[in-house]
Design a protein around this motif. Structure first.
Motif, PDB file in Angstrom:
ATOM      1  N   GLU A   1      -7.958  -3.343  -1.500  1.00  0.00           N
ATOM      2  CA  GLU A   1      -6.776  -2.541  -1.804  1.00  0.00           C
ATOM      3  C   GLU A   1      -6.271  -2.765  -3.231  1.00  0.00           C
ATOM      4  O   GLU A   1      -5.185  -2.310  -3.596  1.00  0.00           O
TER       5      GLU A   1
ATOM      6  N   LYS B   1       0.836  -1.208   0.000  1.00  0.00           N
ATOM      7  CA  LYS B   1       0.000   0.000   0.000  1.00  0.00           C
ATOM      8  C   LYS B   1       0.866   1.252   0.000  1.00  0.00           C
ATOM      9  O   LYS B   1       0.611   2.201  -0.746  1.00  0.00           O
TER      10      LYS B   1
ATOM     11  N   ARG C   1      -9.483  -7.188   2.875  1.00  0.00           N
ATOM     12  CA  ARG C   1      -8.501  -6.114   2.703  1.00  0.00           C
ATOM     13  C   ARG C   1      -7.719  -6.290   1.407  1.00  0.00           C
ATOM     14  O   ARG C   1      -7.499  -5.311   0.675  1.00  0.00           O
TER      15      ARG C   1
END
Length: 249
Positions: free
Chosen positions: A105, A77, A101
């Motif tokens: 993402e 990230k 997640r």
């Protein structure tokens, strides 16, 4: 004089043969680089992708544990890198928040079977059962549009190719093995992973057994970026149908 002439003729013939063989060898290598040769497949059957033509794909296998997944996701990230995660169905059921997640993402999710099954050593029914259980697990987790699968142990045969294709998955192997699961030291992992070139699919692990991957990852990303390689997911890499595969015997 005649004796010398005979020897000289043989030498010329041998030299000519070497030149011809060298020419065809060079031509074959050239063609192999510009033409997509079937690899990890039968001539007419489904193919297992191990390489593409654009970017570099970081792929992470996860089969157990939850210590490494989050730090790896944090690094990706921060570096704005999208990767492809191959997740075991049993692991995904135990860690739905991490699966969510990964998806949110922008990373791609592929299945790593359900259990740790060696597809090259079990009957077709077992392979089909394992793939089906994984498919059901991800459907329950609302993970849609999964296009890719990877053999849990990395070993597969023609039956595995046929069965995963029946479930509409492309079987994905790799061209660069970081060997991170052996924990050889972060610098060795970096060295192997950063040997990647355009079109390579790099195998990494985010399971707890790979204890040095988190430390190695930032430098892997940095060095590959310095080589002007764009990070892509596996589906992005093979979307132009220029992927490479190999024949299975």
């Amino acid at each position: 004089m005649n004796f010398f002439y005979v020897l000289n003729s043989k030498s010329l013939k041998q030299f000519a043969l070497i030149v011809v063989v060298s020419f065809f060898t060079a031509w074959f290598l050239y063609v192999e680089n510009i033409v997509q040769i079937p690899v990890f497949s039968s001539k007419d059957g489904p193919k297992a992708v191990y390489k593409g033509e654009k970017g570099v794909a970081l792929t992470f296998n996860i089969g157990w544990g939850d210590k490494n997944a989050e730090p790896i996701l944090d690094i990706l990230k921060e570096e704005k890198v999208n990767a492809t995660f191959f997740l075991a169905g049993a692991w995904a059921e135990r860690h739905p928040e991490l699966v969510s997640r990964i998806s949110k993402e922008g990373h791609e999710i592929g299945i790593l079977g359900y259990d740790y099954v060696d597809y090259s050593e079990v009957k077709d029914e077992k392979i089909s059962q394992d793939v089906s259980k994984a498919k059901t697990a991800f459907e329950k987790l609302k993970v849609d549009n999964i296009l890719l699968a990877r053999a849990p142990t990395g070993h597969f045969n023609q039956s595995a190719l046929t069965i995963t294709d029946q479930y509409h998955y492309t079987l994905v192997h790799w061209s660069i093995d970081s060997k991170d699961w052996t924990n050889p030291g972060s610098q060795q992992i970096i060295k192997k992973a950063t040997s990647a070139k355009k079109g390579d699919i790099v195998l990494l692990h985010a399971s707890d057994s790979a204890k040095q991957t988190v430390k190695a990852l930032p430098e892997i990303i940095e060095k590959l970026q310095k080589k002007n390689l764009k990070f892509v997911t596996v589906s992005e890499m093979i979307s132009n149908a220029d992927s490479k595969s190999k024949e299975v015997h």
